[in-house]
Scaffold this active site. Structure first.
Site, PDB file in Angstrom:
ATOM      1  N   ASN A 196     -36.941  17.992  23.908  1.00 17.47           N
ATOM      2  CA  ASN A 196     -36.769  16.573  23.413  1.00 17.47           C
ATOM      3  C   ASN A 196     -38.014  16.430  23.112  1.00 17.47           C
ATOM      4  O   ASN A 196     -38.176  15.562  22.729  1.00 17.47           O
ATOM      5  CB  ASN A 196     -36.254  15.700  23.276  1.00 17.47           C
ATOM      6  CG  ASN A 196     -36.370  14.913  24.723  1.00 17.47           C
ATOM      7  OD1 ASN A 196     -37.401  15.306  25.858  1.00 17.47           O
ATOM      8  ND2 ASN A 196     -35.450  13.733  24.453  1.00 17.47           N
TER       9      ASN A 196
ATOM     10  N   HIS B   3     -41.690  12.347  25.585  1.00 13.99           N
ATOM     11  CA  HIS B   3     -41.128  10.929  26.950  1.00 13.99           C
ATOM     12  C   HIS B   3     -42.144  10.197  26.112  1.00 13.99           C
ATOM     13  O   HIS B   3     -42.962   9.983  25.634  1.00 13.99           O
ATOM     14  CB  HIS B   3     -41.602  11.130  27.550  1.00 13.99           C
ATOM     15  CG  HIS B   3     -41.794   9.866  29.146  1.00 13.99           C
ATOM     16  ND1 HIS B   3     -40.494   9.490  28.960  1.00 13.99           N
ATOM     17  CD2 HIS B   3     -42.619   9.337  28.964  1.00 13.99           C
ATOM     18  CE1 HIS B   3     -40.845   8.357  30.069  1.00 13.99           C
ATOM     19  NE2 HIS B   3     -41.672   8.429  29.380  1.00 13.99           N
TER      20      HIS B   3
ATOM     21  N   GLU C 172     -46.353   4.295  34.708  1.00 14.93           N
ATOM     22  CA  GLU C 172     -46.184   5.787  34.810  1.00 14.93           C
ATOM     23  C   GLU C 172     -47.901   5.735  34.434  1.00 14.93           C
ATOM     24  O   GLU C 172     -48.504   6.731  34.463  1.00 14.93           O
ATOM     25  CB  GLU C 172     -45.373   5.734  33.589  1.00 14.93           C
ATOM     26  CG  GLU C 172     -44.129   5.517  33.968  1.00 14.93           C
ATOM     27  CD  GLU C 172     -42.822   6.079  32.935  1.00 14.93           C
ATOM     28  OE1 GLU C 172     -41.612   6.425  33.150  1.00 14.93           O
ATOM     29  OE2 GLU C 172     -43.317   5.985  31.349  1.00 14.93           O
TER      30      GLU C 172
HETATM   31  P1  ATP Z   1     -37.790  10.099  28.142  1.00 11.42           P
HETATM   32  O1  ATP Z   1     -37.507   9.438  29.668  1.00 11.42           O
HETATM   33  O2  ATP Z   1     -38.048  12.291  27.388  1.00 11.42           O
HETATM   34  O3  ATP Z   1     -38.430   9.252  27.347  1.00 11.42           O
HETATM   35  P2  ATP Z   1     -35.182   8.903  27.244  1.00 11.42           P
HETATM   36  O4  ATP Z   1     -35.496   7.671  27.882  1.00 11.42           O
HETATM   37  O5  ATP Z   1     -34.234   9.483  25.491  1.00 11.42           O
HETATM   38  O6  ATP Z   1     -36.425  10.235  27.404  1.00 11.42           O
HETATM   39  P3  ATP Z   1     -33.681   9.671  29.542  1.00 11.42           P
HETATM   40  O7  ATP Z   1     -32.103   9.872  29.763  1.00 11.42           O
HETATM   41  O8  ATP Z   1     -35.089   9.157  29.923  1.00 11.42           O
HETATM   42  O9  ATP Z   1     -34.028  10.223  28.271  1.00 11.42           O
HETATM   43  O10 ATP Z   1     -33.595  11.093  30.212  1.00 11.42           O
HETATM   44  C1  ATP Z   1     -34.928  11.450  30.624  1.00 11.42           C
HETATM   45  C2  ATP Z   1     -35.343  13.550  29.682  1.00 11.42           C
HETATM   46  O11 ATP Z   1     -34.719  14.229  30.584  1.00 11.42           O
HETATM   47  C3  ATP Z   1     -34.841  12.947  28.549  1.00 11.42           C
HETATM   48  O12 ATP Z   1     -36.053  13.134  27.824  1.00 11.42           O
HETATM   49  C4  ATP Z   1     -34.332  14.995  28.087  1.00 11.42           C
HETATM   50  O13 ATP Z   1     -35.841  15.734  28.286  1.00 11.42           O
HETATM   51  C5  ATP Z   1     -34.076  14.857  29.651  1.00 11.42           C
HETATM   52  N1  ATP Z   1     -32.463  14.816  29.725  1.00 11.42           N
HETATM   53  C6  ATP Z   1     -31.699  13.475  29.172  1.00 11.42           C
HETATM   54  N2  ATP Z   1     -30.011  14.005  29.386  1.00 11.42           N
HETATM   55  C7  ATP Z   1     -30.706  15.650  29.773  1.00 11.42           C
HETATM   56  C8  ATP Z   1     -29.051  16.151  29.194  1.00 11.42           C
HETATM   57  N3  ATP Z   1     -27.891  15.866  28.888  1.00 11.42           N
HETATM   58  N4  ATP Z   1     -28.997  17.577  29.864  1.00 11.42           N
HETATM   59  C9  ATP Z   1     -30.608  18.263  30.144  1.00 11.42           C
HETATM   60  N5  ATP Z   1     -31.447  17.600  29.942  1.00 11.42           N
HETATM   61  C10 ATP Z   1     -31.474  15.651  29.766  1.00 11.42           C
HETATM   62 MG    MG Z   2     -36.286   7.964  30.202  1.00 10.39          MG
END
Ligand code: ATP
Ligand code: MG
Length: 139
Positions: A113, A116, A127
């Protein structure tokens, strides 16, 4: 309040040569890139960075992805930078991301996606400290 947040341009984006396009969205949103470095994340760095997700089913896949190609680690500065950058990134799942957000524009899937961004000021500090020293950050 002026804050700093931590950003990563993820492998799916660097692979597609989108670093400049992502940075344009960041800068157009009024956030300033005050530190930036392109690195190949090591397995140890990725595991530590995503430690909070260690028990999640996608942890192994996430660590493999984050080490699969270069990333660009960044410090962004601006008014309410932590929350502002979360808005600019859009929802984790690009299918749910609002128009004009980085993830709506560029993300390929919920895992790959494109970016981050720190989810709190406290995590932003931790971080940033994992990848930068004070001398690296020129505000
Ligand atoms: P980030 O921490 O990367 O900014 P976020 O806070 O929107 O993203 P988190 O829930 O913290 O999302 O998840 C961290 C990362 O793990 C996501 O950005 C994505 O790359 C990965 N991720 C999250 N959910 C899934 C899933 N269901 N399947 C695969 N990868 C996932
Ligand atoms: Mg996150």
């Amino acid at each position: 309040m002026t804050e700093r947040t931590f950003s990563i341009i993820k492998p799916d984006a660097t692979r597609r040569n989108l670093t400049g396009k992502v940075n344009a969205v960041i800068e157009d949103a009024g956030l300033r890139i005050v530190a930036q470095r392109r690195i190949k994340m090591t397995d140890a760095q990725a595991k530590k960075f995503y430690e909070v997700h260690a028990e999640r089913p996608f942890y192994g896949e996430l660590v493999a992805f984050m080490t699969s190609a270069p990333v660009v680690v960044q410090v962004l500065e601006g008014d309410n930078a932590v929350a502002r950058y979360r808005e600019v990134m859009g929802a984790t799942n690009p299918a749910q991301a609002a128009d004009g957000t980085i993830r709506k524009l560029y993300a390929e899937s919920v895992g790959e996606n494109s970016v981050h961004g720190s989810d709190s000021l406290e995590n932003a500090k931790l971080e940033i400290a994992q990848f930068f020293t004070d001398a690296d950050i020129v505000g």
